[in-house]
Design a protein around this motif. Structure first.
Motif, short mmCIF file in Angstrom:
data_model
loop_
_atom_site.label_atom_id
_atom_site.label_comp_id
_atom_site.label_asym_id
_atom_site.label_seq_id
_atom_site.Cartn_x
_atom_site.Cartn_y
_atom_site.Cartn_z
N PHE A 65 42.82 24.73 40.05
CA PHE A 65 42.76 25.96 39.27
C PHE A 65 43.56 27.05 39.98
O PHE A 65 43.38 27.30 41.16
N PRO A 66 44.49 27.71 39.29
CA PRO A 66 45.28 28.76 39.92
C PRO A 66 44.43 29.94 40.31
O PRO A 66 43.45 30.27 39.65
N GLY A 67 44.79 30.61 41.37
CA GLY A 67 44.05 31.77 41.83
C GLY A 67 44.11 32.89 40.84
O GLY A 67 45.00 32.95 40.00
N PRO A 68 43.16 33.82 40.89
CA PRO A 68 43.15 34.95 39.97
C PRO A 68 44.39 35.81 40.15
O PRO A 68 44.93 35.89 41.25
N VAL A 99 38.75 39.89 44.08
CA VAL A 99 37.83 39.21 43.20
C VAL A 99 37.21 38.05 43.96
O VAL A 99 37.70 37.63 45.01
N GLU A 100 36.11 37.55 43.42
CA GLU A 100 35.45 36.41 44.02
C GLU A 100 36.01 35.14 43.37
O GLU A 100 35.75 34.91 42.18
N PRO A 101 36.76 34.31 44.10
CA PRO A 101 37.40 33.14 43.48
C PRO A 101 36.42 32.22 42.78
O PRO A 101 36.69 31.74 41.66
N ARG A 102 35.27 31.94 43.39
CA ARG A 102 34.30 31.04 42.76
C ARG A 102 33.79 31.64 41.45
O ARG A 102 33.73 30.97 40.41
N LYS A 103 33.44 32.92 41.46
CA LYS A 103 32.95 33.58 40.25
C LYS A 103 34.03 33.62 39.17
O LYS A 103 33.76 33.42 37.98
N PHE A 104 35.28 33.84 39.59
CA PHE A 104 36.39 33.89 38.65
C PHE A 104 36.59 32.52 38.01
O PHE A 104 36.81 32.40 36.80
N TYR A 105 36.49 31.49 38.81
CA TYR A 105 36.64 30.12 38.31
C TYR A 105 35.51 29.78 37.34
O TYR A 105 35.75 29.18 36.28
N GLU A 106 34.29 30.17 37.67
CA GLU A 106 33.16 29.90 36.79
C GLU A 106 33.31 30.65 35.46
O GLU A 106 32.92 30.14 34.40
N ALA A 107 33.90 31.85 35.52
CA ALA A 107 34.15 32.61 34.30
C ALA A 107 35.15 31.87 33.42
O ALA A 107 35.04 31.83 32.19
#
Length: 286
Positions: free
Chosen positions: A11-14, A19-27
């Protein structure tokens, strides 16, 4: 739409920092799941919708964080799609206009709204009137089966968004919905980082909802005036019109309240259906 089956490492970074990468990925995963479950016409535009929906979820704006006044069979998928569209429209509006941040909304100005914009033809002027107070007023077409009338939430920019779905196009329903959502702005502005979402086909036991209901009702028709309203005892069209004219409010607000209190939705149909709010507001956008 392609369903995500990749590993988290793929998954590409935000696209922004802090930002929180894990939270962004879960979103992203949740946004992808919502669009996968959505009707086909929304899946067909997934590439356009997913960035805003993902951002909305990441910032805590999705339906799972909302204060709901809803039925058990309301669709969280459709509500999330609708909310993300509202958020996107609000972003476009703020990008195109210089609107100050929300600093408060005076109760006197609030209570004057249905009198200032009594004529149905003046409804498109409400948005420009609210904008200098930092309030973005949006009508976003209801999605079939969504079962939602309105929502209100604050943005990280310091603005507040009030959105109506216009699933019912009656003038009385428009005014109660708008006054209810704005009542949350008057009473609960500091709590609006999570959306408040309303379906007025049901009653709510929530104190916040009861407070907004009361302020909306009393602002449209003060309690002392309603107790002595002759039309409550006569159901006379003449009494309805005279009472509305004396208060300076749309006659539909009086007729609609009588309908609801008596649970007689066959009454006053000529008055209630005189205006189609959806057509009036949509025509103003052309």
């Amino acid at each position: 739409m392609k369903i995500l089956n990749t590993l988290e490492e793929d998954f590409p970074g935000p696209p922004f920092t802090a930002v929180e990468p894990r939270k962004f990925y879960e979103a992203f995963l949740k946004a992808d799941a919502i669009l996968t479950a959505a009707p086909k016409k929304y899946r067909d535009t997934a590439d356009e919708r997913i960035p805003e929906l993902m951002s909305f979820i990441y910032r805590g704006g999705d339906a799972s964080a909302a204060l709901f006044r809803k039925r058990d069979d309301a669709s969280e998928v459709l509500i999330n799609l609708w909310l993300s569209s509202v958020r996107r429209t609000a972003g476009w509006f703020l990008a195109a206009n210089s609107i100050p941040e929300f600093k408060g909304f005076d109760g006197t100005i609030y209570g004057d709204l249905p009198r200032r914009f009594k004529d149905a033809e003046s409804l498109p002027k409400i948005g420009p009137y609210l904008a200098p107070y930092g309030i973005v007023f949006i009508w976003e077409e209801s999605i079939p089966s969504m079962k939602l009338d309105g929502a209100v939430f604050s943005l990280p920019s310091g603005h507040i968004v009030v959105a109506l779905s216009l699933r019912y196009s009656r003038l009385d329903h428009f005014w109660f919905t708008l006054m209810h959502e704005l009542a949350h702005v008057v009473l609960h502005a500091e709590t609006l980082h999570d959306p408040i979402i309303d379906d007025f086909d049901i009653e709510s036991d929530s104190l916040i909802e009861k407070q907004a209901d009361r302020l909306a009702l009393d602002s449209l028709i003060p309690r002392n005036e309603w107790r002595s309203c002759p039309a409550r005892y006569t159901n006379s069209i003449e009494d309805i019109v005279n009472f509305a004219d004396r208060l300076g409010i749309p006659v539909q607000c009086v007729a609609g309240r009588l309908q609801r209190e008596q649970k007689r939705y066959d009454l006053f149909s000529d008055i209630i259906n005189k205006y189609n709010v959806r057509e009036i507001l949509n025509a103003a956008q052309l």
